[in-house]
Design a protein around this motif. Structure first.
Motif, short mmCIF file in Angstrom:
data_model
loop_
_atom_site.label_atom_id
_atom_site.label_comp_id
_atom_site.label_asym_id
_atom_site.label_seq_id
_atom_site.Cartn_x
_atom_site.Cartn_y
_atom_site.Cartn_z
N ASP A 10 0.82 -1.20 0.00
CA ASP A 10 0.00 0.00 0.00
C ASP A 10 0.86 1.25 0.00
O ASP A 10 0.52 2.27 -0.59
N CYS A 11 2.03 1.15 0.69
CA CYS A 11 2.93 2.30 0.75
C CYS A 11 3.45 2.66 -0.64
O CYS A 11 3.47 3.82 -1.03
N TRP A 12 3.87 1.63 -1.41
CA TRP A 12 4.37 1.88 -2.76
C TRP A 12 3.29 2.47 -3.66
O TRP A 12 3.55 3.33 -4.50
N SER A 13 2.06 2.02 -3.48
CA SER A 13 0.98 2.51 -4.33
C SER A 13 0.46 3.87 -3.89
O SER A 13 -0.41 4.45 -4.54
N SER A 14 1.01 4.37 -2.78
CA SER A 14 0.55 5.67 -2.26
C SER A 14 1.61 6.75 -2.43
O SER A 14 1.50 7.82 -1.83
N LEU A 15 2.63 6.47 -3.23
CA LEU A 15 3.65 7.49 -3.45
C LEU A 15 3.04 8.74 -4.08
O LEU A 15 2.15 8.64 -4.93
N PRO A 16 3.49 9.93 -3.69
CA PRO A 16 2.94 11.17 -4.25
C PRO A 16 3.15 11.23 -5.76
O PRO A 16 4.14 10.72 -6.30
N ALA A 17 2.21 11.87 -6.44
CA ALA A 17 2.26 11.94 -7.90
C ALA A 17 3.53 12.62 -8.40
O ALA A 17 4.13 12.18 -9.39
N ASP A 18 3.97 13.69 -7.71
CA ASP A 18 5.17 14.40 -8.17
C ASP A 18 6.42 13.53 -8.03
O ASP A 18 7.35 13.61 -8.85
N LEU A 19 6.44 12.63 -7.03
CA LEU A 19 7.56 11.71 -6.87
C LEU A 19 7.55 10.65 -7.97
O LEU A 19 8.61 10.28 -8.51
N LEU A 20 6.37 10.16 -8.33
CA LEU A 20 6.27 9.19 -9.42
C LEU A 20 6.75 9.80 -10.74
O LEU A 20 7.42 9.12 -11.54
N VAL A 21 6.43 11.07 -10.97
CA VAL A 21 6.88 11.75 -12.18
C VAL A 21 8.41 11.83 -12.21
O VAL A 21 9.04 11.62 -13.24
N LEU A 22 9.02 12.10 -11.05
CA LEU A 22 10.48 12.16 -10.98
C LEU A 22 11.10 10.78 -11.24
O LEU A 22 12.12 10.66 -11.93
N ILE A 23 10.46 9.73 -10.71
CA ILE A 23 10.95 8.37 -10.93
C ILE A 23 10.90 8.02 -12.41
O ILE A 23 11.80 7.40 -12.97
N LEU A 24 9.83 8.46 -13.08
CA LEU A 24 9.65 8.14 -14.49
C LEU A 24 10.71 8.78 -15.38
O LEU A 24 10.92 8.33 -16.52
N LYS A 25 11.38 9.82 -14.89
CA LYS A 25 12.41 10.47 -15.70
C LYS A 25 13.68 9.65 -15.77
O LYS A 25 14.54 9.91 -16.61
#
Length: 376
Positions: A10-25
Motif C-alpha cells: 500500500d505504501c508503494w501505491s501511495s507514493l505522491p504523484a510528483d515523486l512518481l513523475v520524478l521516478i519516471l524520468k
C-alpha cells in the motif's frame, strides 16, 4: 528477502504523484508500459505516448482546413498530426531517414528535416538545362540527384551538401541513348544500390548510372528474364535490408502482388515466395523492406490504402534517450492500444488474395513512407 507485506505494498501505491513523475524520468520510455502495470496509481503517472519507430510511418498532408503533416501508423491505426510542421504546396520527391525532399516548382527543391522542421532550399537548377525533373534521389547524407529519364535521353543533376548544412550548385549531365531504350516506370523512384543509381523501366529493363564511370557512366542493361507481364499497373524498385535489389509488381485490380529479386549473375528476376519474417512498405516513392518482431506484420506488403479514416491525434514529436515518440497535446484522449495491421490494405505474400478488399479502400495519393527507426 521476505516478501513485501500488504502494508508495504500500500505504501508503494501511495507514493505522491510528483515523486512518481520524478521516478519516471530515470528509465527509458520503452520501460514506461511496464511501470504502468504496477498499479492504477502508477499508471496514472505515465503520460500517453506513441513510439514513432515501431514501424515505418505513412506521411501525408491533410487537405481539410490545414496543411499540417500527418503520420499514419499501421500499428496503432491512428493519424498523428503535427501542427508545427507543414508541407508547402509541393510535390513529394523522396524520403531518406528523417529527411524529405520536395519539388517546390520546376526549378527549386527543398530539403526538409521532419522532426525539427528545419528546411534548406537547394539552389535552382539551371533553366538553360531545359529539363523538368520527375524524380529525386537522396542518400540521406550529402548527395541529392534530380533525374529526368526521357525516352532516348536521360538528364541527371547532382547537388552536394557542404560542411555547414547548405547545398552547393547543381552539376548537370545528359546522356543520349542508343538501343535498347528505357521508359521509366512513373510510380517508381530511382534507387541507390551498390554505389550506383538504378532506374526501373516499365518493361523490367534497368538503367544504371555510375558517376565513378568514365565514358559510359549511364547504360541500359539488357532486359532481365522473368519480370512478368508489361501490363502490371504499378511497379516499385527497392534495395532491401540485405542489400539485394527487388521489385514489387501490382496487377491492375490490386491483387495479387508479386515480389521479384534480381539475380545479377543470371540477369534474371526471380519470384520471392517469402519475406522471411520481414515486412515490405510500398506504393509511394519510397519503398522499404524492414525486419519486424510483430508477427501480425511479418511476410506482409503494406500499401497506402485505408479501409476507414483513422482517428487523428494532435501531437508533438519528442525525442528522449535517442527514442522518438508522438506525445499527445494537453487535452487529447489517452492512449488506446491498436490492433496492428487493421485499417490499411496489406497483402500476405505467397497467399492468394481477392481484390474485393482492395476496392473498398481509400488511397492516400499524396503520401510517402518514412522510417524513424534509428534514422537521422
Amino acid at each position: 528477502m521476505e516478501p513485501a507485506t500488504s502494508q508495504e505494498g500500500d505504501c508503494w501505491s501511495s507514493l505522491p504523484a510528483d515523486l512518481l513523475v520524478l521516478i519516471l524520468k530515470r528509465p527509458r520510455w520503452s520501460s514506461h508500459p511496464s511501470f504502468a502495470l504496477v498499479c492504477k496509481r502508477w499508471r496514472s503517472a505515465v503520460s500517453p505516448f506513441y513510439p514513432a519507430w515501431i514501424t515505418p510511418l505513412l506521411l501525408s498532408s491533410s487537405n481539410v482546413g490545414t496543411n499540417n503533416v500527418r503520420y499514419y501508423s499501421p500499428y496503432y491505426h491512428k493519424n498523428f498530426e503535427v501542427a508545427d510542421n507543414a508541407l508547402p504546396g509541393a510535390k513529394i520527391g523522396c524520403a531518406a531517414g528523417q529527411h524529405l525532399a520536395l519539388f517546390l516548382d520546376d526549378h527549386r527543391i527543398l530539403d526538409l528535416q521532419l522532426t525539427s522542421g528545419a528546411a534548406h532550399e537547394l539552389p535552382p537548377i539551371d533553366e538553360a538545362f531545359n529539363a523538368r525533373y520527375d524524380f529525386l534521389v537522396y542518400d540521406g547524407e550529402q548527395t541529392m540527384y534530380a533525374v529526368d529519364p526521357k525516352y532516348g535521353k536521360v538528364q541527371i543533376a547532382r547537388a552536394i551538401k557542404n560542411n555547414v548544412g547548405g547545398w552547393g550548385d547543381w552539376a548537370n549531365t545528359e546522356f543520349y541513348l542508343d538501343e535498347p531504350q528505357i521508359m521509366a516506370s512513373p510510380d517508381c523512384n530511382p534507387v541507390l544500390h551498390g554505389g550506383a543509381m538504378y532506374i526501373l523501366g516499365e518493361d523490367g529493363r534497368l538503367g544504371v548510372y555510375d558517376e565513378e564511370g568514365h565514358v559510359q557512366s549511364f547504360q541500359v542493361l539488357e532486359k532481365p528474364l522473368s519480370f512478368g507481364s508489361d501490363e502490371r499497373e504499378e511497379k516499385y524498385l527497392v534495395e532491401d535490408d540485405r542489400g539485394e535489389l527487388m521489385a514489387v509488381l501490382f496487377s491492375r485490380r490490386g491483387a495479387p502482388v508479386d515480389v521479384v529479386k534480381l539475380d545479377k549473375r543470371a540477369m534474371e528476376w526471380k519470384k520471392v515466395e517469402s519475406l522471411e519474417g520481414r515486412a515490405l512498405f510500398t506504393g509511394t516513392r519510397t519503398t522499404m523492406v524492414k525486419k519486424t518482431d510483430l508477427k501480425c506484420m511479418q511476410n506482409k506488403i503494406f500499401i497506402p490504402r485505408l479501409h476507414d479514416w483513422p482517428e487523428t491525434v494532435h501531437v508533438d514529436i519528442v525525442e528522449r534517450d535517442g527514442e522518438l515518440a508522438f506525445l499527445p497535446k494537453e487535452g487529447c484522449a489517452g492512449v488506446k492500444t491498436g490492433s496492428c495491421g487493421t485499417g490499411i490494405w496489406s497483402h500476405q505474400l505467397g497467399q492468394h488474395q481477392e481484390a474485393s478488399g482492395f476496392w473498398g479502400t481509400e488511397r492516400l495519393d499524396y503520401s510517402i513512407w518514412v522510417d524513424f527507426d534509428g534514422a537521422t
